[in-house]
Structure formats: C-alpha cells, structure tokens
Design a protein around this motif. Structure first.
Motif, PDB file in Angstrom:
ATOM      1  N   VAL A 103      43.682  28.753  49.529  1.00  0.00           N
ATOM      2  CA  VAL A 103      43.263  30.162  49.531  1.00  0.00           C
ATOM      3  C   VAL A 103      44.452  31.039  49.914  1.00  0.00           C
ATOM      4  O   VAL A 103      44.732  32.056  49.271  1.00  0.00           O
ATOM      5  CB  VAL A 103      42.102  30.379  50.528  1.00  0.00           C
ATOM      6  CG1 VAL A 103      41.727  31.847  50.598  1.00  0.00           C
ATOM      7  CG2 VAL A 103      40.888  29.554  50.124  1.00  0.00           C
ATOM      8  N   LEU A 104      45.170  30.593  50.943  1.00  0.00           N
ATOM      9  CA  LEU A 104      46.337  31.367  51.373  1.00  0.00           C
ATOM     10  C   LEU A 104      47.384  31.443  50.275  1.00  0.00           C
ATOM     11  O   LEU A 104      47.992  32.492  50.052  1.00  0.00           O
ATOM     12  CB  LEU A 104      46.965  30.733  52.622  1.00  0.00           C
ATOM     13  CG  LEU A 104      46.430  31.174  53.987  1.00  0.00           C
ATOM     14  CD1 LEU A 104      47.239  30.508  55.087  1.00  0.00           C
ATOM     15  CD2 LEU A 104      46.504  32.699  54.134  1.00  0.00           C
TER      16      LEU A 104
ATOM     17  N   GLY B 132      46.405  33.961  47.695  1.00  0.00           N
ATOM     18  CA  GLY B 132      46.623  35.322  48.193  1.00  0.00           C
ATOM     19  C   GLY B 132      48.093  35.680  48.213  1.00  0.00           C
ATOM     20  O   GLY B 132      48.488  36.789  47.841  1.00  0.00           O
ATOM     21  N   ALA B 133      48.901  34.712  48.629  1.00  0.00           N
ATOM     22  CA  ALA B 133      50.336  34.946  48.683  1.00  0.00           C
ATOM     23  C   ALA B 133      50.885  35.211  47.282  1.00  0.00           C
ATOM     24  O   ALA B 133      51.775  36.041  47.088  1.00  0.00           O
ATOM     25  CB  ALA B 133      51.029  33.738  49.313  1.00  0.00           C
TER      26      ALA B 133
ATOM     27  N   LEU C 181      49.227  36.576  44.820  1.00  0.00           N
ATOM     28  CA  LEU C 181      48.777  37.896  44.382  1.00  0.00           C
ATOM     29  C   LEU C 181      49.563  39.017  45.051  1.00  0.00           C
ATOM     30  O   LEU C 181      49.706  40.104  44.494  1.00  0.00           O
ATOM     31  CB  LEU C 181      47.289  38.072  44.708  1.00  0.00           C
ATOM     32  CG  LEU C 181      46.305  37.270  43.854  1.00  0.00           C
ATOM     33  CD1 LEU C 181      44.905  37.344  44.440  1.00  0.00           C
ATOM     34  CD2 LEU C 181      46.304  37.794  42.420  1.00  0.00           C
ATOM     35  N   THR C 182      50.024  38.760  46.277  1.00  0.00           N
ATOM     36  CA  THR C 182      50.668  39.846  47.014  1.00  0.00           C
ATOM     37  C   THR C 182      52.183  39.671  47.115  1.00  0.00           C
ATOM     38  O   THR C 182      52.823  40.355  47.919  1.00  0.00           O
ATOM     39  CB  THR C 182      50.085  39.944  48.438  1.00  0.00           C
ATOM     40  OG1 THR C 182      50.268  38.681  49.090  1.00  0.00           O
ATOM     41  CG2 THR C 182      48.598  40.272  48.410  1.00  0.00           C
TER      42      THR C 182
ATOM     43  N   LEU D 107      34.877  31.673  53.445  1.00  0.00           N
ATOM     44  CA  LEU D 107      36.286  31.278  53.581  1.00  0.00           C
ATOM     45  C   LEU D 107      37.140  32.003  52.540  1.00  0.00           C
ATOM     46  O   LEU D 107      38.217  32.528  52.850  1.00  0.00           O
ATOM     47  CB  LEU D 107      36.431  29.752  53.421  1.00  0.00           C
ATOM     48  CG  LEU D 107      37.857  29.199  53.444  1.00  0.00           C
ATOM     49  CD1 LEU D 107      38.595  29.618  54.721  1.00  0.00           C
ATOM     50  CD2 LEU D 107      37.858  27.678  53.321  1.00  0.00           C
ATOM     51  N   LEU D 108      36.645  32.063  51.302  1.00  0.00           N
ATOM     52  CA  LEU D 108      37.388  32.759  50.244  1.00  0.00           C
ATOM     53  C   LEU D 108      37.538  34.237  50.610  1.00  0.00           C
ATOM     54  O   LEU D 108      38.634  34.808  50.521  1.00  0.00           O
ATOM     55  CB  LEU D 108      36.640  32.603  48.916  1.00  0.00           C
ATOM     56  CG  LEU D 108      37.373  33.082  47.663  1.00  0.00           C
ATOM     57  CD1 LEU D 108      38.681  32.330  47.497  1.00  0.00           C
ATOM     58  CD2 LEU D 108      36.496  32.915  46.431  1.00  0.00           C
TER      59      LEU D 108
ATOM     60  N   GLY E 143      39.908  34.692  53.489  1.00  0.00           N
ATOM     61  CA  GLY E 143      41.274  34.461  53.042  1.00  0.00           C
ATOM     62  C   GLY E 143      41.832  35.677  52.321  1.00  0.00           C
ATOM     63  O   GLY E 143      42.977  36.080  52.541  1.00  0.00           O
ATOM     64  N   LEU E 144      41.033  36.272  51.472  1.00  0.00           N
ATOM     65  CA  LEU E 144      41.517  37.433  50.726  1.00  0.00           C
ATOM     66  C   LEU E 144      41.633  38.653  51.639  1.00  0.00           C
ATOM     67  O   LEU E 144      42.597  39.415  51.544  1.00  0.00           O
ATOM     68  CB  LEU E 144      40.586  37.718  49.542  1.00  0.00           C
ATOM     69  CG  LEU E 144      40.582  36.588  48.492  1.00  0.00           C
ATOM     70  CD1 LEU E 144      39.670  36.924  47.322  1.00  0.00           C
ATOM     71  CD2 LEU E 144      42.001  36.290  47.993  1.00  0.00           C
TER      72      LEU E 144
ATOM     73  N   PHE F  27      44.761  39.344  53.494  1.00  0.00           N
ATOM     74  CA  PHE F  27      45.893  39.951  52.774  1.00  0.00           C
ATOM     75  C   PHE F  27      45.729  41.459  52.608  1.00  0.00           C
ATOM     76  O   PHE F  27      46.596  42.137  52.086  1.00  0.00           O
ATOM     77  CB  PHE F  27      46.049  39.303  51.393  1.00  0.00           C
ATOM     78  CG  PHE F  27      46.604  37.914  51.468  1.00  0.00           C
ATOM     79  CD1 PHE F  27      47.976  37.704  51.438  1.00  0.00           C
ATOM     80  CD2 PHE F  27      45.759  36.829  51.586  1.00  0.00           C
ATOM     81  CE1 PHE F  27      48.495  36.416  51.522  1.00  0.00           C
ATOM     82  CE2 PHE F  27      46.270  35.545  51.674  1.00  0.00           C
ATOM     83  CZ  PHE F  27      47.640  35.333  51.642  1.00  0.00           C
TER      84      PHE F  27
END
Ligand code: SF4
Ligand code: SF4
Lengths: 295, 286
Positions: free
Chosen positions: A40-41, A44-45, A47-48, B274-275, B278-279, B282
């Motif tokens: 998941v991280l 996200g990483a 995407l950003t 969790l998803l 997680g998002l 950010f």
C-alpha cells in the motif's frame, strides 16, 4: 474463570490443538501483513513521486512474501503437494481463499520488486506496484479469518476483532519498514501509517481482550502473556518514538524497528494464546456451558 | 444422494470391551499408536486421532446407578427402576446403598456432522461428503495443511506424524458401499453401536431414551440427535448417561464456519480500512 466449576474427561482437551508451527505460521501472519501494508505504501509513494520509499517498500514486500510462501509450504505435512491448494476455490475455506489471494498478490509484489532492483520494465513494475497496493490489504486482512474460522476458542471468540487487529498490526509493520528505508524528505506517510497502525493495534488488542470474556485468560497467562505484554511495550514505544522523532533520522528508524518487532510479537502472542486455549478443556467447556445457560 | 447413513451409539449398553477399537484398526489398517498405560480407568487409548477412529471412554463416578440383585427369575416384565426388590419378579437394578460406583463406558467416533467444519475449511477439497452423507478424507489429495484439525469442534481428526496427512473415521466407506455394516458396528457384541439409515436410528434412539427415562434413568439423554444444534445434527449421535463434557465431548459444539459471512465482512472492512489509511497517509503536506 477459575471460579467456575466444570467437568472434563481427565482434564483432557476437547479439541486438537493446531499442528501448525509457530515460526512458520505466526511468522507468516507477520510477514504477510508486512508485505501487504508495504505494498500500500509503495503504491502511494508511486502516486506521489517518492522514489526511495517506493523502492524500499517494493523490495520489502517482495522479500516478506517470498519468505512467507516458503514458510507456508514448509508447514504442510506434504510440502510436495502444495499445488493442491489451487485445486479448488472454496469460500468456506479461508485457507483456500488466501491461497488464491497469495497467488495473485505474490507475482505482483515480485514483479514490482524486480523492476525496482533491475530498473527494467518500469511500466510493468509500476502497474504491478499499483495492483499490489490494492491486493496487499486483502493479504493482511484474510489471515484474521484464517485463525478465527477454527474451533480454537482464543481465536474464534475474537472473530470480530482479529481482522482489524491484524490490519492494524500490518500497518504498524509496513509503516515501520517505511521509516527504516525512506529518506527524510519521503518518510512522512510511512510515519503516519506506522503511528496510526501502532495506536490501532494497541487499541484493538485491548478491545478484543475485553470482549473475549472468560477466554481472555488465554491471553493473560504463560507465554502468550509475555508475548502480548512485550508487543504492547514495543508497539507503544515504537509509535511514540516515531511520532516524536520527526526530523531525526535515527530516532525514526528506531521507532520503525520497534513497530516491526511489536507487530511480530503480536502475531506470536495471538498464535500462542490460541494454542493455550485449545489445550485446556475449560476454554471450550465453560463458555459453551454459559451459552447453553443463557440460551 | 442415497439414504443418509449413520451411527447411533447407545452408551447405556456399552460394556467397554473395545471390540470396536480393534475391529476398526484391523479393517482400516490404522497403524499402532502407542501401547500406553494411562491410569484413566480402563482407557489406554486416550482420545480420537489420526490413528484412533473409535475410542472407548471409561468414567468412574461416585454415583450409584443401582444395586444388582442376584438370583431372581427372568420371567415376566422388567419392573421400573426403583421398585422394591420383593415386589418385582426381576430386578436387574434397584437403588440401594451398595454399588456406590458408576462406571460409564462410551465408544466415541467422528460425528459425520451435517455442517462439518473440517470439510468446509479443507482448502484442497480432500475432505468431501459421500453419497451416504458421511464425511471422508481423500488421502491422495490431502496435502497436510492441517486446517481441518483445529476446525473440528470435537477434536476428532488428526495428523499422522510420519505421513503428514489428516486421517479420521470414514464410516467404513468401502464396506457400506458394498452394503456391509461398518467394522465397529459389526463387532460390537451388545449393539451399543448401531448402524443404519439416520432417520430410523433417530426414531430408535428416541424410543430408547424414553424407555430409559420411564424406567427412572433420568440421566439418559441424546447427544447431537437434534438438527438445530451448532452442527445441524450429527450423522453419528449418542445416548449418554451424563453431561457430554464428562465424556470429553463439547456441550454445545458449533461449526465455526457458520460465522463466515460475518467474518468475511469484517475482513473486507478491515482491508478497506488499511487501503484507506495507507492512502490518507499521503494526503496533505508532507
Ligand atoms: S468436524 Fe469433526 S466430527 Fe464433524 S465430520 Fe469433521 S472430523 Fe468428524
Ligand atoms: S489436512 Fe488435508 S484434509 Fe485436512 S484441511 Fe488440509 S488438505 Fe484438507
């Protein structure tokens, strides 16, 4: 619970304790959660625009899931027949569902890491990382059902809480890994996830024990108690250190490591408590008697 | 499915001879699993498992069932328990001071649950339901994952150590397919183990428990004969003379797979959480 009189057959357990080995299965619960949350991280990483965090978590996820698969196959009574796991898909079998989730997720994690390490096939790597980010939470969550769908009182009585406990523990672990691998400029999301995950892990573990009633004793005796206490201490310390260590690379890393260790200990603690509860007939007989009384 | 077949084990007539244990081992080639002395009355088998598919439990209690009266004639009807000896032509058992010991014996076996947790959780499909409504492991499919073992609410199925696979009673699938009765039922000298169509067995059991209750054996009760319990009734059910846990049986067993819809819902919510978390991590400024 000890106050309640109950009868048993020469003190013998009613149930058969699981034949699973702690290192394989509790280890897998931890590593699978770590992999899922790391994915998941890394999504996200991606995407950003945080390349170092993305790279570290991709590799971490692939490594964790690879070791998981080895542990799972190793734990089989007939390792050579592991492919039989994919013979059928059964919704009534969390292990079957999990096998299919893993067989979708593991190649994604592998491809994402391959691309991150070799620098080849970047588009496929990115796509795999994104898809892995979606599949990862399923890997982290289903294991709660895997344990809860047994007659083991310490697990089944917690069937409402275990999935939440396990994803929280996974978030703490994934965040912990992120704290270890990401540079200062990229680390914030990992810190947030790790701290939030750790806090949730502490909270849900408490809540679960409160709701377990008489069966909670399995978590509060013997080795399970030591493991759960240690998990609580490490997770709490890890979350605090990570939260307060903002700006300090070393403190952050220490917090991350403690979160990882706390998450692992939680899994071993839950595993152990289940074992304890399956080996003593009181955990089976007393709650069932109470259920019969209250109807 | 042809007719559902099963066992009715009437423990009130069990004499603890263990013929069932022996016959089962012989017929099914179940390996030896220790010749132990346990000190648990006459029980040296201890529990069901991969290598014990019939297990006779022995319970010694300070609880007089009745006193035996020797030297009475066997003509005429059997009087109800409690009738004074001189008023009865035959008094097999009458309450009294002697015999302050009750010795219970019960032959345990896989319950062949209507809702069988072992079968539900088996990820390979090795466990399946036969045309007789029984639950059987296909040993050529089982990969020894061990999931069925803690899933069974009775601790019936076990892993054979040198072999890694899970084993349990097949209700003699090979024999009943040929119209024979299972080896244990065949060997039982008192008909404590009765094999037959489940409907018939349930009727017979209801009549038997009524007879015993009428005769003053208030302890007699059926176990797992009800179809609305946590396993929706068993294919192998029992007449017991005490609470199930006295025999090492769970008082209110459930197939935990009945909670699966709720469990999957919680897991789906947890995964989404969790998803989402997680998002969210950010979001905003770093
Ligand atoms: S759950 Fe246990 S008792 Fe029921 S059929 Fe399976 S092994 Fe037999
Ligand atoms: S051990 Fe064998 S029979 Fe039992 S659940 Fe696993 S594959 Fe099925």
């Amino acid at each position: 619970m000890s106050e309640d009189a109950f009868t048993s057959y020469y003190g013998r357990p009613v149930l058969k304790p699981p034949v699973w080995k702690a290192l394989d299965i509790a280890g897998y619960l931890f590593l699978g959660g770590l992999a899922g949350a790391s994915s998941v991280l890394s999504a996200g990483a991606e995407l950003t625009g945080r390349p170092r965090l993305a790279r570290g978590t991709r590799i971490g996820a692939a490594g964790a899931i690879a070791v998981s698969l080895v542990a799972l196959v190793h734990d089989l009574g007939r390792p050579g027949r592991f492919v039989n796991m994919l013979r059928v898909l059964k919704w009534t079998s969390p292990m079957s569902v999990g096998s299919w989730i893993l067989s979708a997720y593991a190649p994604l994690a592998g491809a994402a890491a391959f691309s991150a390490v070799t620098g080849r096939l970047p588009r496929i790597g990115t796509a795999a990382a994104m898809a892995g980010g979606v599949a990862g939470p399923a890997v982290a969550a289903y294991t709660g059902v895997l344990l809860a769908d047994t007659a083991v009182p310490g697990w089944h009585e917690g069937h409402r809480e275990l999935p939440y406990l396990f994803v929280s523990s996974a978030a703490a672990a994934g965040g912990g890994l992120g704290l270890l691998v990401a540079p200062r400029a990229e680390v914030t999301p990992a810190r947030r996830l790790g701290v939030a995950g750790g806090a949730a892990e502490l909270l849900v573990a408490r809540l679960m024990r409160a709701r377990l009633g008489t069966v909670a004793e399995a978590y509060e005796t013997g080795r399970a108690r030591v493991l759960m206490r240690a998990a609580e201490a490490l997770t709490g310390a890890g979350a605090l250190t990570a939260a307060l260590g903002r700006g300090d690379r070393r403190l952050s890393a220490a917090g991350g490591a403690a979160l990882l260790a706390g998450s692992a200990l939680t899994r071993f603690g839950v595993f152990e408590a289940g074992m304890t509860s399956s080996k003593d007939p009181k955990y089976t007989v007393v709650p069932q008697r109470a259920r019969l009384r209250t109807g | 499915m042809t007719q559902r077949m099963g066992f009715f084990t009437d423990t009130s007539v069990c004499i603890g001879c263990k013929a069932c244990e022996v016959a089962c081992k012989e017929w099914n080639h179940v390996p030896e699993d220790g010749l132990n002395f346990t000190g648990m009355s006459y029980d040296n088998t201890e529990q069901l498992g991969a290598d014990t598919w019939r297990h006779v439990a022995f319970i010694e209690q300070r609880k007089p069932l009745a006193e035996q009266e020797p030297g009475v004639d066997h003509e005429g009807p059997v009087p109800p328990l409690g009738a004074p000896p001189d008023a009865a032509p035959m008094t097999p058992m009458a309450p009294g001071e002697g015999g302050d010991l009750r010795w219970l014996m019960a032959s345990d076996v896989c319950k062949h649950c209507t809702k069988a947790a072992c079968l539900d959780v088996c990820p390979t499909g090795a466990l399946f339901r036969t045309e007789f409504g029984t639950v059987v492991v296909q040993s050529d499919v089982c990969n020894g994952c061990g999931y069925c073992i803690p899933a069974c609410p009775f601790g019936v199925i076990g892993q054979r150590e040198d072999d890694g696979r899970a084993w349990k009673c097949t209700l003699c699938y090979d024999r009943i397919g040929d119209g024979l009765e299972p080896a244990c039922a065949k060997a039982c000298p008192t008909d404590s183990i009765q094999y037959g169509p489940l409907d018939e067995l349930r009727e017979r059991a209801a009549a038997r428990v009524a007879t015993l209750n009428d005769a003053g054996v208030d302890d007699a009760r059926l176990y797992l004969a009800d179809t609305d319990d946590g396993i929706r009734g068993a294919g192998a059910f029992f007449l017991l003379l005490d609470d199930p846990e006295v025999y090492g049986l769970p008082p209110d067993p459930i197939a935990t797979t009945r909670d699966l819809p709720a469990m999957w819902r919680h897991a789906a919510l947890a995964a989404a959480g969790l998803l989402g978390a997680g998002l969210l991590a950010f979001a905003g400024r770093a």
